[in-house]
Scaffold this motif. Sequence first.
Motif, PDB file in Angstrom:
ATOM      1  N   ALA A 175       0.836  -1.208   0.000  1.00 22.06           N
ATOM      2  CA  ALA A 175       0.000   0.000   0.000  1.00 22.06           C
ATOM      3  C   ALA A 175       0.867   1.252   0.000  1.00 22.06           C
ATOM      4  N   GLN A 176       1.927   1.247   0.817  1.00 23.52           N
ATOM      5  CA  GLN A 176       2.835   2.407   0.859  1.00 23.52           C
ATOM      6  C   GLN A 176       3.467   2.661  -0.501  1.00 23.52           C
ATOM      7  N   LEU A 177       3.748   1.592  -1.234  1.00 18.23           N
ATOM      8  CA  LEU A 177       4.320   1.739  -2.572  1.00 18.23           C
ATOM      9  C   LEU A 177       3.353   2.489  -3.483  1.00 18.23           C
ATOM     10  N   TRP A 178       2.046   2.123  -3.419  1.00 18.52           N
ATOM     11  CA  TRP A 178       1.056   2.807  -4.257  1.00 18.52           C
ATOM     12  C   TRP A 178       0.893   4.267  -3.839  1.00 18.52           C
ATOM     13  N   VAL A 179       0.956   4.549  -2.550  1.00 20.15           N
ATOM     14  CA  VAL A 179       0.881   5.940  -2.076  1.00 20.15           C
ATOM     15  C   VAL A 179       2.069   6.729  -2.627  1.00 20.15           C
ATOM     16  N   ALA A 180       3.257   6.133  -2.532  1.00 21.66           N
ATOM     17  CA  ALA A 180       4.475   6.804  -3.006  1.00 21.66           C
ATOM     18  C   ALA A 180       4.399   7.100  -4.505  1.00 21.66           C
TER      19      ALA A 180
ATOM     20  N   GLU B 227      -5.829   5.341  -4.708  1.00 19.22           N
ATOM     21  CA  GLU B 227      -7.004   4.474  -4.940  1.00 19.22           C
ATOM     22  C   GLU B 227      -6.605   2.994  -4.905  1.00 19.22           C
ATOM     23  N   LYS B 228      -5.349   2.680  -5.260  1.00 13.93           N
ATOM     24  CA  LYS B 228      -4.880   1.293  -5.185  1.00 13.93           C
ATOM     25  C   LYS B 228      -4.444   0.945  -3.762  1.00 13.93           C
ATOM     26  N   ALA B 229      -4.049   1.963  -2.997  1.00 12.03           N
ATOM     27  CA  ALA B 229      -3.596   1.739  -1.623  1.00 12.03           C
ATOM     28  C   ALA B 229      -4.756   1.493  -0.658  1.00 12.03           C
ATOM     29  N   GLU B 230      -5.900   2.134  -0.897  1.00 13.89           N
ATOM     30  CA  GLU B 230      -7.015   2.047   0.068  1.00 13.89           C
ATOM     31  C   GLU B 230      -7.441   0.614   0.382  1.00 13.89           C
ATOM     32  N   PRO B 231      -7.744  -0.234  -0.638  1.00 17.58           N
ATOM     33  CA  PRO B 231      -8.176  -1.608  -0.287  1.00 17.58           C
ATOM     34  C   PRO B 231      -7.098  -2.402   0.446  1.00 17.58           C
TER      35      PRO B 231
ATOM     36  N   ASN C 107      -4.718   9.055   5.814  1.00 19.32           N
ATOM     37  CA  ASN C 107      -3.884   9.813   4.873  1.00 19.32           C
ATOM     38  C   ASN C 107      -4.326   9.548   3.434  1.00 19.32           C
ATOM     39  N   VAL C 108      -4.599   8.274   3.131  1.00 16.13           N
ATOM     40  CA  VAL C 108      -5.049   7.895   1.792  1.00 16.13           C
ATOM     41  C   VAL C 108      -6.424   8.501   1.498  1.00 16.13           C
ATOM     42  N   LEU C 109      -7.327   8.451   2.479  1.00 12.80           N
ATOM     43  CA  LEU C 109      -8.668   9.015   2.288  1.00 12.80           C
ATOM     44  C   LEU C 109      -8.604  10.513   2.009  1.00 12.80           C
ATOM     45  N   ARG C 110      -7.689  11.214   2.681  1.00 14.55           N
ATOM     46  CA  ARG C 110      -7.486  12.650   2.418  1.00 14.55           C
ATOM     47  C   ARG C 110      -7.030  12.870   0.979  1.00 14.55           C
ATOM     48  N   LYS C 111      -6.095  12.048   0.545  1.00 11.85           N
ATOM     49  CA  LYS C 111      -5.589  12.166  -0.832  1.00 11.85           C
ATOM     50  C   LYS C 111      -6.703  11.904  -1.853  1.00 11.85           C
ATOM     51  N   LEU C 112      -7.672  11.078  -1.460  1.00  9.74           N
ATOM     52  CA  LEU C 112      -8.808  10.765  -2.346  1.00  9.74           C
ATOM     53  C   LEU C 112      -9.930  11.804  -2.235  1.00  9.74           C
TER      54      LEU C 112
ATOM     55  N   LYS D 298     -12.540  13.811   2.981  1.00  9.82           N
ATOM     56  CA  LYS D 298     -12.077  14.444   4.218  1.00  9.82           C
ATOM     57  C   LYS D 298     -12.854  13.982   5.452  1.00  9.82           C
ATOM     58  N   ASP D 299     -14.185  13.938   5.357  1.00 10.31           N
ATOM     59  CA  ASP D 299     -15.001  13.567   6.521  1.00 10.31           C
ATOM     60  C   ASP D 299     -14.685  12.142   6.992  1.00 10.31           C
ATOM     61  N   GLU D 300     -14.533  11.256   6.020  1.00  9.80           N
ATOM     62  CA  GLU D 300     -14.196   9.863   6.332  1.00  9.80           C
ATOM     63  C   GLU D 300     -12.809   9.803   6.999  1.00  9.80           C
ATOM     64  N   ALA D 301     -11.883  10.596   6.453  1.00 12.90           N
ATOM     65  CA  ALA D 301     -10.514  10.638   6.993  1.00 12.90           C
ATOM     66  C   ALA D 301     -10.516  11.106   8.445  1.00 12.90           C
ATOM     67  N   ILE D 302     -11.313  12.128   8.748  1.00 10.25           N
ATOM     68  CA  ILE D 302     -11.378  12.661  10.118  1.00 10.25           C
ATOM     69  C   ILE D 302     -11.901  11.593  11.077  1.00 10.25           C
TER      70      ILE D 302
END
Length: 198
Positions: free
Chosen positions: A129-134, A139-143, A172-177, A180-184
Amino acid sequence: MAAGQRAVQQGNYAEAERVLLIAVRKAEEFGLEDRRVAVSLSQLAQVYAGQGKHVEAEPVYLRALKIYQAVYGENHPDVAATLNNLGVLHRMYGQYAEAEPLLTRALAIKEKLLGPDDPDVALSVANLAQLWVAQGQPEKAEPLYRRALAIREKALGPSHPEVAKTLEDLANVLRKLGRKDEAIAVELHAREIRSRRS
């Protein structure tokens, strides 16, 4: 080996490097393909990586991997751990094309040996997942983070620090997507776990 590990725990990487180089030479007395050589090399590579010495770490990891594969074959926890460490090393240096097959292979070996719900499998899933974030593909990291979270909650319990860390990574991933509310909400859950443990 023990002296090298103590030096690492004390943050004295220069001493750890010196002692582990001696450990490698001592282990080689048992034969260049001996398992003890691979263990010493793996420790040494981690010390190099911990100091940001990518150029030194990579060939040491590769030599350890070759020995582990010769001793144990392709499907062994030490092979998976070394593949994982190599993949993380490549990711840290932006070598994503090299990192992905290593991390994917490490995950496949761990799933085969440990089953899909082992905490060590969660570690590999989170590293992928970290690789996909980097690479800018949240969207690939979330699942993957959701899978790592489910494994850790089940295996380690809902209040474990690894669960909180995974929640923070997921937020962090949800924020990038743009969610925001879900991330909080996810961040609050992580904070609750951390406050319960302090």
